[in-house]
Design a protein around this motif. Sequence first.
Motif, PDB file in Angstrom:
ATOM      1  N   ARG A 159      43.818 138.685  89.720  1.00  0.00           N
ATOM      2  CA  ARG A 159      43.826 137.225  89.656  1.00  0.00           C
ATOM      3  C   ARG A 159      42.579 136.724  88.926  1.00  0.00           C
ATOM      4  N   ARG A 160      42.741 135.641  88.181  1.00  0.00           N
ATOM      5  CA  ARG A 160      41.643 135.014  87.440  1.00  0.00           C
ATOM      6  C   ARG A 160      41.381 133.627  88.009  1.00  0.00           C
ATOM      7  N   LEU A 161      40.105 133.303  88.235  1.00  0.00           N
ATOM      8  CA  LEU A 161      39.737 131.986  88.755  1.00  0.00           C
ATOM      9  C   LEU A 161      38.497 131.470  88.016  1.00  0.00           C
ATOM     10  N   PRO A 162      38.300 130.151  87.990  1.00  0.00           N
ATOM     11  CA  PRO A 162      37.067 129.605  87.398  1.00  0.00           C
ATOM     12  C   PRO A 162      35.852 130.114  88.159  1.00  0.00           C
ATOM     13  N   ALA A 163      34.887 130.664  87.447  1.00  0.00           N
ATOM     14  CA  ALA A 163      33.742 131.301  88.111  1.00  0.00           C
ATOM     15  C   ALA A 163      32.958 130.328  88.980  1.00  0.00           C
ATOM     16  N   HIS A 164      32.833 129.088  88.529  1.00  0.00           N
ATOM     17  CA  HIS A 164      31.967 128.154  89.255  1.00  0.00           C
ATOM     18  C   HIS A 164      32.532 127.741  90.607  1.00  0.00           C
ATOM     19  N   CYS A 165      33.789 128.075  90.867  1.00  0.00           N
ATOM     20  CA  CYS A 165      34.414 127.705  92.140  1.00  0.00           C
ATOM     21  C   CYS A 165      34.402 128.843  93.160  1.00  0.00           C
ATOM     22  N   THR A 166      33.860 129.990  92.803  1.00  0.00           N
ATOM     23  CA  THR A 166      33.921 131.157  93.678  1.00  0.00           C
ATOM     24  C   THR A 166      32.519 131.716  93.924  1.00  0.00           C
ATOM     25  N   SER A 167      32.357 132.405  95.049  1.00  0.00           N
ATOM     26  CA  SER A 167      31.056 133.005  95.338  1.00  0.00           C
ATOM     27  C   SER A 167      30.754 134.146  94.370  1.00  0.00           C
ATOM     28  N   VAL A 168      31.773 134.966  94.045  1.00  0.00           N
ATOM     29  CA  VAL A 168      31.533 136.049  93.081  1.00  0.00           C
ATOM     30  C   VAL A 168      31.153 135.477  91.722  1.00  0.00           C
ATOM     31  N   GLY A 169      31.833 134.418  91.325  1.00  0.00           N
ATOM     32  CA  GLY A 169      31.537 133.805  90.036  1.00  0.00           C
ATOM     33  C   GLY A 169      30.146 133.206  89.985  1.00  0.00           C
ATOM     34  N   LYS A 170      29.768 132.519  91.053  1.00  0.00           N
ATOM     35  CA  LYS A 170      28.412 131.967  91.102  1.00  0.00           C
ATOM     36  C   LYS A 170      27.368 133.065  91.001  1.00  0.00           C
ATOM     37  N   MET A 171      27.622 134.167  91.703  1.00  0.00           N
ATOM     38  CA  MET A 171      26.669 135.274  91.686  1.00  0.00           C
ATOM     39  C   MET A 171      26.555 135.848  90.283  1.00  0.00           C
ATOM     40  N   LEU A 172      27.681 136.009  89.615  1.00  0.00           N
ATOM     41  CA  LEU A 172      27.684 136.571  88.268  1.00  0.00           C
ATOM     42  C   LEU A 172      27.056 135.615  87.258  1.00  0.00           C
ATOM     43  N   LEU A 173      27.357 134.338  87.353  1.00  0.00           N
ATOM     44  CA  LEU A 173      26.744 133.359  86.455  1.00  0.00           C
ATOM     45  C   LEU A 173      25.243 133.282  86.689  1.00  0.00           C
ATOM     46  N   LEU A 195      34.283 121.412  83.702  1.00  0.00           N
ATOM     47  CA  LEU A 195      34.445 122.271  84.872  1.00  0.00           C
ATOM     48  C   LEU A 195      35.550 121.718  85.768  1.00  0.00           C
ATOM     49  N   VAL A 196      36.609 122.485  85.901  1.00  0.00           N
ATOM     50  CA  VAL A 196      37.746 122.014  86.694  1.00  0.00           C
ATOM     51  C   VAL A 196      37.397 122.038  88.173  1.00  0.00           C
ATOM     52  N   ALA A 197      38.077 121.195  88.944  1.00  0.00           N
ATOM     53  CA  ALA A 197      37.912 121.160  90.394  1.00  0.00           C
ATOM     54  C   ALA A 197      39.129 121.815  91.035  1.00  0.00           C
ATOM     55  N   MET A 198      38.900 122.854  91.827  1.00  0.00           N
ATOM     56  CA  MET A 198      39.992 123.484  92.562  1.00  0.00           C
ATOM     57  C   MET A 198      40.202 122.816  93.918  1.00  0.00           C
ATOM     58  N   THR A 199      39.106 122.251  94.450  1.00  0.00           N
ATOM     59  CA  THR A 199      39.184 121.458  95.675  1.00  0.00           C
ATOM     60  C   THR A 199      38.205 120.302  95.517  1.00  0.00           C
ATOM     61  N   GLU A 200      38.172 119.419  96.473  1.00  0.00           N
ATOM     62  CA  GLU A 200      37.241 118.290  96.405  1.00  0.00           C
ATOM     63  C   GLU A 200      35.789 118.746  96.581  1.00  0.00           C
ATOM     64  N   ASN A 201      35.583 120.000  97.001  1.00  0.00           N
ATOM     65  CA  ASN A 201      34.229 120.516  97.187  1.00  0.00           C
ATOM     66  C   ASN A 201      33.699 121.272  95.969  1.00  0.00           C
ATOM     67  N   SER A 202      34.528 121.463  94.958  1.00  0.00           N
ATOM     68  CA  SER A 202      34.094 122.199  93.764  1.00  0.00           C
ATOM     69  C   SER A 202      32.980 121.450  93.035  1.00  0.00           C
ATOM     70  N   ILE A 203      32.023 122.203  92.500  1.00  0.00           N
ATOM     71  CA  ILE A 203      30.952 121.602  91.701  1.00  0.00           C
ATOM     72  C   ILE A 203      31.462 121.450  90.269  1.00  0.00           C
ATOM     73  N   THR A 204      31.543 120.224  89.789  1.00  0.00           N
ATOM     74  CA  THR A 204      32.091 119.970  88.450  1.00  0.00           C
ATOM     75  C   THR A 204      31.055 119.437  87.467  1.00  0.00           C
ATOM     76  N   ASP A 205      29.843 119.178  87.923  1.00  0.00           N
ATOM     77  CA  ASP A 205      28.770 118.705  87.049  1.00  0.00           C
ATOM     78  C   ASP A 205      27.967 119.919  86.575  1.00  0.00           C
ATOM     79  N   PRO A 206      27.969 120.219  85.266  1.00  0.00           N
ATOM     80  CA  PRO A 206      27.267 121.404  84.759  1.00  0.00           C
ATOM     81  C   PRO A 206      25.782 121.429  85.115  1.00  0.00           C
ATOM     82  N   VAL A 207      25.135 120.278  85.085  1.00  0.00           N
ATOM     83  CA  VAL A 207      23.706 120.222  85.409  1.00  0.00           C
ATOM     84  C   VAL A 207      23.480 120.582  86.881  1.00  0.00           C
ATOM     85  N   ALA A 208      24.319 120.009  87.748  1.00  0.00           N
ATOM     86  CA  ALA A 208      24.211 120.319  89.176  1.00  0.00           C
ATOM     87  C   ALA A 208      24.536 121.785  89.441  1.00  0.00           C
ATOM     88  N   LEU A 209      25.493 122.317  88.699  1.00  0.00           N
ATOM     89  CA  LEU A 209      25.863 123.716  88.881  1.00  0.00           C
ATOM     90  C   LEU A 209      24.710 124.629  88.479  1.00  0.00           C
TER      91      LEU A 209
END
Length: 258
Positions: free
Chosen positions: A132-146, A164-178
């Motif tokens: 399965r493929r998911l946006p990295a910024h929405c996952t713990s593995v992706g955050k760790m890798l980024l 940055l797409v939002a998968m839920t209302e809690n997703s970080i979508t602001d690149p600067v904040a990310l």
Amino acid sequence: MGRLVPAVTRALDILELFLDGDGTLSAPDIVRKLQLPRTTVHELVTTLAARQYIVQVPGQPGRYRLGVRPYQLGSRYAEQLDLAAEGQHVARDVAETCDETVHVAILEGTDVIYIAKVDSTHAVRMVSAAGRRLPAHCTSVGKMLLASLPEAERAARLPDDADLVAMTENSITDPVALRAHLEGVRERGIAVESRESNPDVSCVAAPVRDRTNRVVAALSISVPMIRWSDAREDELAGLAAKGAADLSERLGHRGATR
């Protein structure tokens, strides 16, 4: 199981001494560290040098460093490694310990791809699949890798105008904040995702390194919110870190991870 051969064991003990310190040793060093007779050490060192497992250090008579043969063996071992297979093995061990869903993932662009997965035995668990493929910024593995990318590369993948797409209302979508969030992940060495890819699941992840100390994957533990708490997060962060370290060791990594 057959009998261990003392001479082979001693020769391997000598080779493993080179893993510590500055990587050079003299015969007296070996005698002192292994408490072996000088004659035995002399014979073993002579044999190892003749087979190119160790060589004399230029300009330092009587001191030795590892030769080309261990490098050749290590390179052949690395060629045979299969990250997905090794990841599946370690994920199984971690899942047996915590009884939660465990993933191993790699980074591709700004997405993660899950290459190994072991399910929890609980009736309520995360539903996912290897591949399965998911946006990295929405996952713990992706955050760790980024977070593990060099700063310039991370900025290139996450420019200020990144969509940055939002998968839920809690997703970080602001690149600067990310990017600011990722700095915290980098400092801690653990990534946490709180209902950012699934509103009912939180995850923790730790980095997996290869023999060159490069982060090549991340291992995560995913938990439904009904079993999530601050105490559980701390417990699972430790298990994820241990699992990632075990997988790193299987990939030839040795030494500090920061």
